[in-house]
Design a protein around this motif. Sequence first.
Motif, PDB file in Angstrom:
ATOM      1  N   ARG A   1       0.801  -1.224   0.000  1.00  0.00           N
ATOM      2  CA  ARG A   1       0.000   0.000   0.000  1.00  0.00           C
ATOM      3  C   ARG A   1       0.834   1.275   0.000  1.00  0.00           C
ATOM      4  NH1 ARG A   1      -4.012  -1.339   4.911  1.00  0.00           N
ATOM      5  NH2 ARG A   1      -1.948  -1.833   5.747  1.00  0.00           N
ATOM      6  N   ASP A   2       1.779   1.368   0.916  1.00  0.00           N
ATOM      7  CA  ASP A   2       2.572   2.599   1.013  1.00  0.00           C
ATOM      8  C   ASP A   2       3.375   2.859  -0.257  1.00  0.00           C
ATOM      9  OD1 ASP A   2       1.594   2.970   3.515  1.00  0.00           O
ATOM     10  OD2 ASP A   2       3.364   2.228   4.575  1.00  0.00           O
ATOM     11  N   ALA A   3       4.025   1.811  -0.758  1.00  0.00           N
ATOM     12  CA  ALA A   3       4.834   1.972  -1.971  1.00  0.00           C
ATOM     13  C   ALA A   3       3.968   2.384  -3.157  1.00  0.00           C
ATOM     14  CB  ALA A   3       5.578   0.672  -2.285  1.00  0.00           C
ATOM     15  N   MET A   4       2.767   1.794  -3.276  1.00  0.00           N
ATOM     16  CA  MET A   4       1.872   2.146  -4.380  1.00  0.00           C
ATOM     17  C   MET A   4       1.386   3.591  -4.263  1.00  0.00           C
ATOM     18  SD  MET A   4      -0.407  -1.221  -5.349  1.00  0.00           S
ATOM     19  CE  MET A   4      -0.947  -1.685  -3.703  1.00  0.00           C
ATOM     20  N   LEU A   5       1.108   4.045  -3.039  1.00  0.00           N
ATOM     21  CA  LEU A   5       0.678   5.423  -2.834  1.00  0.00           C
ATOM     22  C   LEU A   5       1.792   6.408  -3.180  1.00  0.00           C
ATOM     23  CD1 LEU A   5      -1.348   5.058   0.492  1.00  0.00           C
ATOM     24  CD2 LEU A   5      -2.265   5.557  -1.775  1.00  0.00           C
ATOM     25  N   PHE A   6       3.019   6.066  -2.794  1.00  0.00           N
ATOM     26  CA  PHE A   6       4.170   6.898  -3.155  1.00  0.00           C
ATOM     27  C   PHE A   6       4.307   6.969  -4.678  1.00  0.00           C
ATOM     28  CE2 PHE A   6       5.581   6.979   1.155  1.00  0.00           C
ATOM     29  CZ  PHE A   6       6.546   7.969   1.230  1.00  0.00           C
ATOM     30  N   ALA A   7       4.257   5.809  -5.316  1.00  0.00           N
ATOM     31  CA  ALA A   7       4.412   5.749  -6.768  1.00  0.00           C
ATOM     32  C   ALA A   7       3.309   6.534  -7.471  1.00  0.00           C
ATOM     33  CB  ALA A   7       4.405   4.295  -7.238  1.00  0.00           C
ATOM     34  N   PHE A   8       2.077   6.394  -6.987  1.00  0.00           N
ATOM     35  CA  PHE A   8       0.946   7.108  -7.580  1.00  0.00           C
ATOM     36  C   PHE A   8       1.151   8.615  -7.473  1.00  0.00           C
ATOM     37  CE2 PHE A   8      -3.266   9.072  -7.409  1.00  0.00           C
ATOM     38  CZ  PHE A   8      -3.887   8.504  -8.511  1.00  0.00           C
ATOM     39  N   SER A   9       1.679   9.069  -6.363  1.00  0.00           N
ATOM     40  CA  SER A   9       1.840  10.499  -6.131  1.00  0.00           C
ATOM     41  C   SER A   9       3.004  11.093  -6.920  1.00  0.00           C
ATOM     42  CB  SER A   9       2.042  10.774  -4.638  1.00  0.00           C
ATOM     43  OG  SER A   9       0.975  10.252  -3.888  1.00  0.00           O
ATOM     44  N   THR A  10       4.097  10.336  -7.048  1.00  0.00           N
ATOM     45  CA  THR A  10       5.298  10.872  -7.690  1.00  0.00           C
ATOM     46  C   THR A  10       5.360  10.608  -9.186  1.00  0.00           C
ATOM     47  OG1 THR A  10       6.564   8.833  -7.272  1.00  0.00           O
ATOM     48  CG2 THR A  10       6.602  10.530  -5.558  1.00  0.00           C
ATOM     49  N   SER A  11       4.646   9.584  -9.676  1.00  0.00           N
ATOM     50  CA  SER A  11       4.705   9.170 -11.087  1.00  0.00           C
ATOM     51  C   SER A  11       6.121   8.805 -11.510  1.00  0.00           C
ATOM     52  CB  SER A  11       4.171  10.280 -12.010  1.00  0.00           C
ATOM     53  OG  SER A  11       2.824  10.539 -11.733  1.00  0.00           O
ATOM     54  N   SER A  12       6.932   8.362 -10.574  1.00  0.00           N
ATOM     55  CA  SER A  12       8.329   8.044 -10.895  1.00  0.00           C
ATOM     56  C   SER A  12       8.770   6.783 -10.169  1.00  0.00           C
ATOM     57  CB  SER A  12       9.245   9.213 -10.507  1.00  0.00           C
ATOM     58  OG  SER A  12      10.604   8.852 -10.645  1.00  0.00           O
ATOM     59  N   SER A  13       9.090   5.737 -10.947  1.00  0.00           N
ATOM     60  CA  SER A  13       9.595   4.497 -10.354  1.00  0.00           C
ATOM     61  C   SER A  13      10.930   4.736  -9.663  1.00  0.00           C
ATOM     62  CB  SER A  13       9.763   3.423 -11.437  1.00  0.00           C
ATOM     63  OG  SER A  13       8.530   3.102 -12.033  1.00  0.00           O
ATOM     64  N   ASN A  14      11.773   5.584 -10.273  1.00  0.00           N
ATOM     65  CA  ASN A  14      13.077   5.871  -9.688  1.00  0.00           C
ATOM     66  C   ASN A  14      12.950   6.596  -8.353  1.00  0.00           C
ATOM     67  OD1 ASN A  14      14.520   4.633 -11.670  1.00  0.00           O
ATOM     68  ND2 ASN A  14      15.142   6.493 -12.725  1.00  0.00           N
ATOM     69  N   ALA A  15      12.071   7.599  -8.304  1.00  0.00           N
ATOM     70  CA  ALA A  15      11.900   8.354  -7.061  1.00  0.00           C
ATOM     71  C   ALA A  15      11.326   7.481  -5.960  1.00  0.00           C
ATOM     72  CB  ALA A  15      10.983   9.559  -7.299  1.00  0.00           C
ATOM     73  N   THR A  16      10.609   6.420  -6.337  1.00  0.00           N
ATOM     74  CA  THR A  16       9.972   5.540  -5.348  1.00  0.00           C
ATOM     75  C   THR A  16      10.889   4.409  -4.906  1.00  0.00           C
ATOM     76  OG1 THR A  16       7.921   5.996  -6.553  1.00  0.00           O
ATOM     77  CG2 THR A  16       7.780   4.344  -4.854  1.00  0.00           C
ATOM     78  N   ILE A  17      12.083   4.277  -5.505  1.00  0.00           N
ATOM     79  CA  ILE A  17      13.004   3.183  -5.165  1.00  0.00           C
ATOM     80  C   ILE A  17      13.259   3.071  -3.658  1.00  0.00           C
ATOM     81  CG2 ILE A  17      15.433   2.474  -5.303  1.00  0.00           C
ATOM     82  CD1 ILE A  17      15.382   3.077  -8.256  1.00  0.00           C
ATOM     83  N   PRO A  18      13.533   4.163  -2.946  1.00  0.00           N
ATOM     84  CA  PRO A  18      13.779   4.024  -1.505  1.00  0.00           C
ATOM     85  C   PRO A  18      12.619   3.365  -0.769  1.00  0.00           C
ATOM     86  CG  PRO A  18      14.456   6.201  -2.262  1.00  0.00           C
ATOM     87  CD  PRO A  18      13.737   5.556  -3.397  1.00  0.00           C
ATOM     88  N   VAL A  19      11.400   3.770  -1.092  1.00  0.00           N
ATOM     89  CA  VAL A  19      10.229   3.203  -0.424  1.00  0.00           C
ATOM     90  C   VAL A  19      10.002   1.756  -0.866  1.00  0.00           C
ATOM     91  CG1 VAL A  19       7.774   3.520   0.045  1.00  0.00           C
ATOM     92  CG2 VAL A  19       9.225   5.509  -0.338  1.00  0.00           C
ATOM     93  N   THR A  20      10.229   1.476  -2.154  1.00  0.00           N
ATOM     94  CA  THR A  20      10.056   0.119  -2.667  1.00  0.00           C
ATOM     95  C   THR A  20      11.023  -0.846  -1.992  1.00  0.00           C
ATOM     96  OG1 THR A  20       9.502   1.101  -4.817  1.00  0.00           O
ATOM     97  CG2 THR A  20       9.870  -1.268  -4.772  1.00  0.00           C
ATOM     98  N   MET A  21      12.281  -0.420  -1.819  1.00  0.00           N
ATOM     99  CA  MET A  21      13.269  -1.275  -1.165  1.00  0.00           C
ATOM    100  C   MET A  21      12.936  -1.475   0.308  1.00  0.00           C
ATOM    101  SD  MET A  21      16.917  -0.291  -2.907  1.00  0.00           S
ATOM    102  CE  MET A  21      17.719  -1.576  -1.975  1.00  0.00           C
ATOM    103  N   GLU A  22      12.461  -0.418   0.952  1.00  0.00           N
ATOM    104  CA  GLU A  22      12.045  -0.531   2.353  1.00  0.00           C
ATOM    105  C   GLU A  22      10.907  -1.549   2.486  1.00  0.00           C
ATOM    106  OE1 GLU A  22      11.740   1.584   6.398  1.00  0.00           O
ATOM    107  OE2 GLU A  22      13.202   1.815   4.816  1.00  0.00           O
ATOM    108  N   THR A  23       9.958  -1.487   1.555  1.00  0.00           N
ATOM    109  CA  THR A  23       8.828  -2.422   1.570  1.00  0.00           C
ATOM    110  C   THR A  23       9.293  -3.848   1.331  1.00  0.00           C
ATOM    111  OG1 THR A  23       7.323  -0.705   0.751  1.00  0.00           O
ATOM    112  CG2 THR A  23       6.629  -2.986   0.461  1.00  0.00           C
TER     113      THR A  23
END
Length: 446
Positions: A274-296
């Motif tokens: 959920r958190d990673a998807m919300l971050f990705a939805f808000s930023t529209s950037s897979s690269n910018a979401t990498i930190p959250v994706t790795m944390e997840t």
Amino acid sequence: MTTTKKPFGLTARIIIGMTLGIAIGLLLQLLMGKSGDFTLNLGLFEFSFKAFFVDGIFEIGGQIFIASLKMLVVPLVFVSLICGTCSLQDTTKLGRIGGKAISLYMVTTAIAISFAMFMAFIFAPGEGVNMTTSTTFEAKEAPSLAQVFIQMFPTNPFAAFAQGNMLQVIIFALLFGIAIALSGEAGSRVAKMFEDLNVVIMRLVTILMNLAPYGVFCLLAKLFATMDFSVFLNIFAYFMVVFVVLIIHGTVTYSVLLKVLTGLNPLTFLKKMRDAMLFAFSTSSSNATIPVTMETATKKIGANNAISSFTVPLGATINMDGTAIMQGVATVFIAQVFNVDLSITDFLMVILTATLASIGTAGVPGVGLIMLAMVLEQVGLPVEGIALIIGVDRLLDMTRTAVNVTGDCMVTTVVAKSEGQLDESVFENENAGRKIEEIDFHHLKQ
């Protein structure tokens, strides 16, 4: 006894930020109307809602949030990947992990675009659309496949860091990590330093995650305050086909693959995303979401850092399932708009081109349109048709980025499970990773 526990979890706070951002953005758009602004005459000066809120507070807050996330991407990927490579006792294991990850990414992309084109053909969103001759789109030149492979290897690693070229950073980090592992005592000392750095960087990720609701609020408030809804209504059918296919692929396809390949519960997986998807939805950037994706992937799903440090940044670079879905539907849509019949060969060419084009596609907002231009040219369709979908692409870009990061974590989970590097007790624990999300900014020593 007092407690500093926050009333809402991170997910709830992000959703509140998203909801308020959308609501205030729509309210501002109503106030500004067709003129695009709303001003108040305060005697000595005029107060502009657009200048103060949209181009001021929301623009500044949103861009600082995006910049803060991007700031972490290169050091996080570099340090995490070195730590992961150093921990591998057998270098052949690295090739096996890479082979599994790339194969899965390519398979899911091919499934995505095939399903997208099938749905677009069935629902025919482009039939009846009146194409105007004034519609234009100037496409940037897409790199050839040969150039993509050549450019994977950096001539200057520091330039790769500065430019955020993820494939080059990954290659250099892998080589550097292998060199550390082969350097005996000296390598052990350097590896320990990188392990400590990794702990600090992951804590920095947690700090930014706690500031996310404010950044998300600013991003969505500006987006909905400036969105052209008249364009959105004109191509509603196209929008809905892409959106529905994205949702089905992100939930059903990934869930089926996860269940078949690992036996794990897909609902548990989706809840943890959920958190990673919300971050990705808000930023529209897979690269910018990498930190959250790795944390997840590591703290909530339980994948070992040796796996996630490689598969997550690799996925952010080559796993573009959401983009492939957009390209598949858009290709059929534009063909229908221009009354061009696509042959079976054309369909296969689109599937092959879009799948290969996902390799090296930058995980940044809007890059899908550039790659779509290349796909259209491969089958002889007018690139000018892209201008028809630009109006709603920002909303779809947000959704497909959420699908992309879900695919990154799904592949990471499958690879980790196959390598015996998945802690299933963490995966099954609903509260895994929640504690690290809470930070008391008033007491830094924790």
